[in-house]
Write a protein that holds these residues in place. Structure first.
Motif, mmCIF file in Angstrom:
data_model
loop_
_atom_site.group_PDB
_atom_site.id
_atom_site.type_symbol
_atom_site.label_atom_id
_atom_site.label_comp_id
_atom_site.label_asym_id
_atom_site.label_seq_id
_atom_site.Cartn_x
_atom_site.Cartn_y
_atom_site.Cartn_z
ATOM 1 N N ASP A 72 -11.523 -2.116 23.279
ATOM 2 C CA ASP A 72 -11.783 -1.856 22.024
ATOM 3 C C ASP A 72 -10.575 -2.266 20.756
ATOM 4 O O ASP A 72 -9.525 -1.802 21.296
ATOM 5 N N ILE A 73 -11.171 -3.071 19.391
ATOM 6 C CA ILE A 73 -9.872 -2.696 18.973
ATOM 7 C C ILE A 73 -10.426 -3.002 17.335
ATOM 8 O O ILE A 73 -11.113 -3.402 17.325
ATOM 9 N N PHE A 74 -9.922 -1.847 16.776
ATOM 10 C CA PHE A 74 -10.256 -1.270 15.403
ATOM 11 C C PHE A 74 -9.111 -1.592 14.396
ATOM 12 O O PHE A 74 -8.036 -1.887 14.402
ATOM 13 N N TRP A 75 -9.650 -2.129 12.658
ATOM 14 C CA TRP A 75 -8.904 -2.889 11.783
ATOM 15 C C TRP A 75 -8.771 -1.615 10.711
ATOM 16 O O TRP A 75 -10.133 -1.129 10.426
ATOM 17 N N ILE A 76 -8.096 -0.743 10.780
ATOM 18 C CA ILE A 76 -8.371 0.699 9.372
ATOM 19 C C ILE A 76 -7.144 -0.094 8.461
ATOM 20 O O ILE A 76 -5.929 -0.149 8.650
ATOM 21 N N PRO A 77 -7.441 0.199 7.268
ATOM 22 C CA PRO A 77 -8.833 0.713 6.621
ATOM 23 C C PRO A 77 -9.977 -0.910 6.839
ATOM 24 O O PRO A 77 -9.335 -2.077 6.808
ATOM 25 N N ALA A 78 -10.937 -0.529 7.069
ATOM 26 C CA ALA A 78 -12.050 -1.402 6.748
ATOM 27 C C ALA A 78 -12.104 -3.039 6.415
ATOM 28 O O ALA A 78 -11.362 -2.441 4.941
ATOM 29 N N PRO A 79 -11.880 -3.638 6.784
ATOM 30 C CA PRO A 79 -11.272 -5.292 5.220
ATOM 31 C C PRO A 79 -12.588 -5.326 4.338
ATOM 32 O O PRO A 79 -13.937 -5.079 4.813
ATOM 33 N N CYS A 97 -8.683 7.692 7.832
ATOM 34 C CA CYS A 97 -7.661 6.331 7.082
ATOM 35 C C CYS A 97 -8.212 6.302 5.388
ATOM 36 O O CYS A 97 -7.273 7.423 4.760
ATOM 37 N N ASN A 98 -9.385 6.994 5.290
ATOM 38 C CA ASN A 98 -10.005 6.960 4.086
ATOM 39 C C ASN A 98 -9.526 8.712 3.224
ATOM 40 O O ASN A 98 -8.715 8.397 2.178
ATOM 41 N N LEU A 99 -10.181 9.270 4.212
ATOM 42 C CA LEU A 99 -9.295 10.918 3.287
ATOM 43 C C LEU A 99 -7.747 10.984 3.222
ATOM 44 O O LEU A 99 -7.569 11.782 2.215
ATOM 45 N N ILE A 100 -7.382 10.049 4.306
ATOM 46 C CA ILE A 100 -5.604 10.169 3.655
ATOM 47 C C ILE A 100 -5.496 9.642 2.253
ATOM 48 O O ILE A 100 -4.183 9.682 2.723
ATOM 49 N N ARG A 101 -5.845 8.059 2.694
ATOM 50 C CA ARG A 101 -5.136 7.226 1.876
ATOM 51 C C ARG A 101 -5.648 7.619 0.463
ATOM 52 O O ARG A 101 -4.357 7.142 -0.434
ATOM 53 N N THR A 102 -6.561 8.367 0.047
ATOM 54 C CA THR A 102 -7.306 9.009 -1.193
ATOM 55 C C THR A 102 -6.259 9.921 -1.496
ATOM 56 O O THR A 102 -6.306 10.271 -2.676
ATOM 57 N N SER A 103 -5.238 10.566 -0.465
ATOM 58 C CA SER A 103 -5.067 11.832 -0.859
ATOM 59 C C SER A 103 -3.362 11.625 -1.918
ATOM 60 O O SER A 103 -2.657 11.335 -0.936
ATOM 61 N N LYS A 104 -2.677 12.693 -2.952
ATOM 62 C CA LYS A 104 -1.941 12.349 -2.895
ATOM 63 C C LYS A 104 -0.366 13.543 -1.893
ATOM 64 O O LYS A 104 0.419 13.363 -2.039
ATOM 65 N N GLU A 105 -0.952 14.267 -1.229
ATOM 66 C CA GLU A 105 -0.792 15.253 -1.047
ATOM 67 C C GLU A 105 -0.647 14.965 1.175
ATOM 68 O O GLU A 105 -1.570 14.197 1.084
ATOM 69 N N ASP A 106 -0.229 15.545 1.589
ATOM 70 C CA ASP A 106 -0.344 15.690 3.371
ATOM 71 C C ASP A 106 -0.912 16.356 3.652
ATOM 72 O O ASP A 106 -0.980 17.576 3.313
ATOM 73 N N ASN A 107 -2.294 15.764 3.802
ATOM 74 C CA ASN A 107 -3.396 16.671 3.741
ATOM 75 C C ASN A 107 -4.128 16.391 5.404
ATOM 76 O O ASN A 107 -5.199 16.799 6.136
#
Length: 644
Positions: A72-79, A97-107
């Motif tokens: 399978d192939i996945f694309w993130i963030p979801a288009p 992906c979204n939890l990482i993307r929306t954080s200013k810190e390395d979470n």
């Protein structure tokens, strides 16, 4: 079930752009890298089409999952427009992906929700082979970027995974995954997406331009005709066409958006008619490429001969275009050293080499040896070209060329010959809602006869529409009398030049009449004058130029355009019958046959858009008529025995 599963795989991917052209090499490089590397980073300036290229790659790989060993192939963030099931693997990948993307810190190691998601992924990814496309351009903070690198490392060490990373950051982060402590070393590659090349830019532009169609631009009806007009064959065949750096090529490229896909699309969609006509005007200029002073001198001589011929034939716009080319070539002289300069450079380089060896600077000596070898090759090439130029006898070359052409061509098909002056051969061409009869005969245009009132003839002219400049034109004036001369004089001047006024550009046509006064002396009340790439009847110079590939390419394009422009005027005048002779140069040779073929093929294509019921093609000799008959049969049109 398998078909459903296959279809659902594409639901994770954005749609391929409607207009996607010229990225085959980029796609190949990415796909080959995916085979051998864990992470393939796709870099490039914003607007160069990174996402479009990767989208095409993902769809290609999805259709060949067995070949690339992926499930399978996945694309993130979801288009945009793609929804994810929160209880699915894609849902968990998107959540991480979204939890990482929306954080200013390395979470990565601190967010509880992220830790739970990681546990689920370990289970979901077990024994699964995936290709993950990650677009990191929305990960704006340093912390989110660091966490994303850890996320990718986690996936690579947890599952059988490959990652394509679309990034705007270049190579500066490439060491992060390699130095990751999550497992063994991760193999990476970097592929930079650059601008489209010249031909791909031309094709993309043409695919979106409203002017590239069968009713707007006679020089180019299709995308490939447009690209062929802009990039002549001798350039297209070069290993690296980008080395051609003429003002013509640079100007065209800039007007089409400089290969930047977004800019190319914008230019094609929004270009005004007058700007497009200027683009076509520039594209009609000669192209050239020279790499030495001898090549420059040879090109200058060639273009000056063409310019003199254009002035003599009263094709003044072509002469002006050649003036621009000659001026550009003259300005390039300082760029190329003479043979004397090259020899002096060789002497100095040998002295430097001897000095380097005597002082044991062996690395410098090796570099000088390579440079000296390159210089020697350049000197040898310059000597050869200079020798060829000095021994260049135009009359001798002409005789050799004519002999070569005659040895290459066979006599026209003897299975059918027109021996009787009054005999005509007919073919029926289906035009959807009607039929048009093509009548092939031989004689001259004044033998044309048809009972219809709405009829016309096509005659070849020059850009000044000065018919007295050729034997054929003078014949037309003699038959048409004062009425015809008066109407020609009333044609508007489309351009002025130092050589004279032009009333019709090469590849175009103008219409005279209808006039009853014509009908008294001419075979039709309507006369269409069209300007071909050379004067009717040919000459020694034109026979020599048939050996010039660039000129022959220009001739084929302009000749096709002349026929198209004539047929457009016939359609607008609602003519029912039309008589014409094909423009050719010589009666033997490969070039001659090709020009006849272009004429017949173009007329067959264009007659379908006209009101014509009869098209009379009048050959100059029985042999030429026989050749036309054979070609029509080869094109799939049998002789109409009823008409015959």
């Amino acid at each position: 079930a398998k078909e459903k599963e296959f279809f659902e795989g594409f639901l994770h991917l954005p749609a391929i752009p409607e207009h996607f052209i010229g990225r085959e090499i980029d796609m190949y490089e990415i796909l080959e890298s995916v085979r051998v590397d864990d992470v393939v980073r796709i870099t490039g300036t914003p607007g160069y089409g990174k996402e479009s290229v990767v989208t095409a790659v993902a769809h290609y790989a999805m259709e060949r999952r067995k070949l690339f060993s992926i499930d399978d192939i996945f694309w993130i963030p979801a288009p945009d427009g793609i929804e994810t099931d929160p209880d699915s693997l894609y849902g968990d990948l998107s959540l991480c992906c979204n939890l990482i993307r929306t954080s200013k810190e390395d979470n990565w190691d601190t967010n509880d929700q992220l830790l739970e998601c990681r546990e689920r992924l370990q289970i979901e990814l077990e024994e699964l082979r995936i290709l993950l496309v990650v677009d990191d351009r929305s990960f704006s903070s340093k912390g989110s970027q660091d966490a994303l690198e850890k996320f990718i490392s986690f996936l690579l060490n947890t599952a059988t995974a490959k990652v394509i990373l679309i990034t705007a950051r270049g190579n500066e982060s490439s060491s992060l995954l390699s130095s990751s402590t999550h497992g063994s070393r991760i193999e990476e590659s970097n592929i930079e997406i650059s601008t489209l090349d010249f031909r791909s830019t031309s094709l993309l532009f043409a695919s979106l331009s409203k002017f590239i169609c069968s009713t707007r631009c006679p020089l180019a009806h299709t995308n490939h005709e447009f690209a062929d007009l802009l990039e002549p064959p001798f350039v297209a065949r070069m290993p690296d066409p980008s080395v051609v750096s003429s003002e013509r090529r640079a100007d065209i490229f800039a007007r089409m958006g400089n290969g930047l896909p977004a800019a190319v699309i914008d230019a094609a969609v929004n270009m005004k008619k007058e700007d497009f006509m200027e683009l076509i005007k520039i594209a009609s200029r000669p192209e050239f490429h020279v790499e030495s002073l001898s090549e420059l001198e040879k090109e200058l001589h060639r273009r000056k001969v063409q310019k003199e011929k254009a002035v003599t034939d009263k094709n003044f716009l072509r002469a002006v275009d050649l003036d621009s080319t000659i001026e550009e070539l003259e300005g390039m002289r300082p760029e190329f050293p003479t043979l004397k300069d090259l020899k002096e450079e060789e002497r100095l380089m040998k002295h430097e080499l001897a000095d380097a060896v005597s002082n044991r600077r062996y690395d410098a000596a090796n570099d000088l040896k390579r440079d000296l070898l390159t210089l020697k090759k350049k000197i040898m090439k310059e000597r050869r070209l200079t020798s060829d130029q000095e021994s260049d006898d135009p009359n001798s070359k002409l005789s050799q060329f004519q002999a070569q052409m005659e040895s290459l061509i066979e006599d026209a098909d003897d299975s059918f010959k027109i021996d009787d002056l009054d005999r005509k051969v007919c073919f029926t061409v289906n035009c959807d809602d009607r039929n048009c009869t093509f009548v092939v005969s031989y004689g001259d245009i004044y033998d044309f006869s048809h009972p219809a009132e709405a009829k016309g003839i096509v005659c070849w002219s020059n850009e000044a529409c000065d018919l007295a400049a050729t034997v054929e034109g003078q014949q037309l004036l003699d038959h048409g009398g004062e009425a015809l001369q008066k109407d020609i004089g009333s044609l508007p001047i489309v351009a002025t030049s130092p050589y004279g006024d032009a009333r019709c550009g090469t590849g175009n046509a103008v219409i005279l009449g209808p006039s009853r006064e014509y009908n008294a002396k001419l075979p039709a009340p309507v006369v269409i004058l069209t300007v071909g790439p050379f004067s009717p009847g040919g000459s020694q110079t034109e026979s020599l130029l048939e050996g010039d590939e660039d000129f022959f390419h220009y001739s084929k394009i302009m000749l096709r355009s002349s026929y198209r422009a004539s047929m457009v005027l016939a359609r607008h005048s609602e003519l029912q019958a039309l008589g014409l002779s094909l423009l050719t140069t010589r009666k033997k040779g490969v070039a001659y046959e090709q020009l006849v073929q272009i004429g017949l093929q173009t007329l067959v294509e264009e007659v379908k858009f006209s009101h014509l019921t009869d098209l009379h093609i009048i050959a100059k000799t029985p042999k030429e008529a026989s050749l036309m008959v054979a070609m029509m049969e080869k094109m799939g049109y049998p002789i109409d025995d009823d008409e015959y």
